[in-house]
Design a protein around this motif. Sequence first.
Motif, PDB file in Angstrom:
ATOM      1  N   THR A  54       0.809  -1.209   0.000  1.00 27.22           N
ATOM      2  CA  THR A  54       0.000   0.000   0.000  1.00 27.22           C
ATOM      3  C   THR A  54       0.843   1.259   0.000  1.00 27.22           C
ATOM      4  O   THR A  54       0.333   2.335  -0.246  1.00 27.22           O
ATOM      5  CB  THR A  54      -0.888   0.027   1.242  1.00 27.22           C
ATOM      6  N   GLU A  55       2.119   1.109   0.293  1.00 29.30           N
ATOM      7  CA  GLU A  55       2.957   2.304   0.396  1.00 29.30           C
ATOM      8  C   GLU A  55       3.350   2.798  -0.984  1.00 29.30           C
ATOM      9  O   GLU A  55       3.692   2.025  -1.867  1.00 29.30           O
ATOM     10  CB  GLU A  55       4.228   1.976   1.174  1.00 29.30           C
ATOM     11  N   CYS A  56       3.283   4.100  -1.161  1.00 24.12           N
ATOM     12  CA  CYS A  56       3.747   4.669  -2.415  1.00 24.12           C
ATOM     13  C   CYS A  56       5.249   4.837  -2.389  1.00 24.12           C
ATOM     14  O   CYS A  56       5.930   4.678  -3.378  1.00 24.12           O
ATOM     15  CB  CYS A  56       3.099   6.023  -2.651  1.00 24.12           C
ATOM     16  N   ASP A  57       5.746   5.192  -1.223  1.00 22.58           N
ATOM     17  CA  ASP A  57       7.175   5.465  -1.118  1.00 22.58           C
ATOM     18  C   ASP A  57       7.889   4.283  -0.491  1.00 22.58           C
ATOM     19  O   ASP A  57       7.316   3.545   0.280  1.00 22.58           O
ATOM     20  CB  ASP A  57       7.407   6.666  -0.233  1.00 22.58           C
TER      21      ASP A  57
END
Lengths: 341, 322
Positions: A20-23
């Motif tokens: 779920t993390e973009c970064d």
Amino acid sequence: MNEAGEPRGDEMVSDTALGTECDLAHGEDESLDALRLALEDLRSEIRAQLPESRRASSGANDVDWLGLFEELRQRLATLGMKERFAAVDEFGMDVQALARSRSILDFLLDRYWRVEVVGVSQLPRPGPCLMVANRSGLLPYDGLMLSHIVERFGPYAERPRFMVADWFITLPFAQPYLARLGGVRACRENADRLLRKGVSVVAFPEGVKGAAKTFRERYQLKRFGRGGVVRAAIENGVPLVPVGIVGAEEAHPVLFKSHLPARMLGLPFIPVTPTFPLLGPLGLLPLPTKWIVSIGEPICLEPPGDDAHEELLISRLTEDLRLRIQSLVDEGLDRRPSVWS
Amino acid sequence: MGEPACIAVTGLDTFLGQRLVERLLARPGGPRVLGIDLQRPLRFAGRIDFQRVDLTNPTADGQLARILLDQGVEVFVHLAFRRSPTPDLEYDHELETIGSLHVLNACAAAKLRRLVVSSSTMLYGARPDNPNFLCETHRLAGHPDAHCVQNRIEVENLLARWTPRHPDTEVTVLRRCWVMGPTYTDHVVRYFERPVVPTMMGYDPLLQFVHEEDMLDVFEQAARASHPGVFNVVGRGVLPLSMLLALAGKRRLPLPAPLLYRLSNYPSQGQTGDPPAGFYDYLRYLWVADGEQTWAEFGEPIYSTKEAWISLVAARRLERYR
């Protein structure tokens, strides 16, 4: 406190595992490293089982092209930023700017004002101390010089910071340089924070009153605030060191103060010296007087036992400190044959 | 007390609301999320419950209290604040101050377990007499010209009066400084994005940023577990404005203070410009907040001020080449 910090790592890992993390966060690096190590082990095992002829060529295939591309992209995006040294400490002191201006400071110290330093060996060690000196002159040259002296000759690893009265520290054009060279706004919170971190502090309890002294009043110490220095020393458990600075008060001989134009500019006063405002900004240059900096015996203060007489005790200690500095200044004046030599 | 069963979130349309809900939903077996906003958020369709409440409505508190009781909400995360100040002063005041008042009334009636409110370190105000590090207990002086700051100070004053009267509800106030990161945008970021940045002549203040992920981390922890108190959500380290701009290779355009104030006032009064009146005081005086308490409670931030700034600049550079 540590319990609160621990679950954070787990959360981060689980979040990123779900994608779920973009970064890419740094927290997952550890688990990724473990994975990478395990993969490497597996590869070497497989390689060991391969026949001799294929062993050499099999290494070429495990280039992580996507990772390499991403790495290159990131490098390109941060080009010229990460490598660049840009760091100030939390009070805005810039080590690089200090290193650049060291030769100027040394010149001022050795050649321009020919500063004679007395009693550096008296500085208490280890640990920080609260130096208290007489304030004079328009710009805080005295604080700058004193912290430079203590850094050069003194026993402390960290350069002491000098406190600057409110309106100097927000003076346009002076403000950026003062902060870079180790100036800190004079207030209790800053002094406490510095002393707790083990950094010595130079304080001028005369404040703006000291800077506003006219030439006729030179070397007569004004009232010392409301006992803030003594209180700071007691509460932080650091010794007080009285310092008398002779010479700085003649570097900017203030003939009289002008109030009306100052009020229009929002300043507390405009000093009129023989050269300022007559010569414009050039008149702000200090005169090459002879300086004597005498460092007195440190005063170790015990926290007062009963608080019934605390206020009285603190005001007496403050007055005592003022007299000690006055006598240091008087001694310095006697040692000096004239203002210029 | 374990994880709450149901968390209500206002302001789903803000950056913070969207990303926080994503984070809360990401873990399997996490809490049920109840969204409260004006519009049904399409991105969360089917994943969260939604109730439409207009916080500026005079009867919003009763409506909200009924919803909170019916749904069995345990934790309320109040994020319905403007990200950037708008020219519509009246609506801003109604939404931020009066909306928060309605939320507080509803929370009192519903006897919640926990209330998390987003706030800003800008509320301390940029003033010449600030110490280098502002603690959580420092006075909220604000800025007389910046209405967005004044509204939020009113919210904090309401909260300060509300908290001791409702000892059963834990209140967490998270004051964040300027946020930087690859995806976050507000008027501050837009100001820093310009290739030529107008600054105040003769001043070079120390600035402090927090990375968006670090900020979200703190908000998520505050929603999931008990961390009562007021916290400054800031990154480690400070950097002078000139050094930040030099790092990013941006030009600075130093203008004298009176001119800059006037220039910044006209567009914002004409409802076209971005930085509102009073913004430039925050680029003149110190207003760095002390984060020690927050780091002890929520853990170390991953990004420092410099790294947060670099991540913003790097993301914008990459966008240009996409």
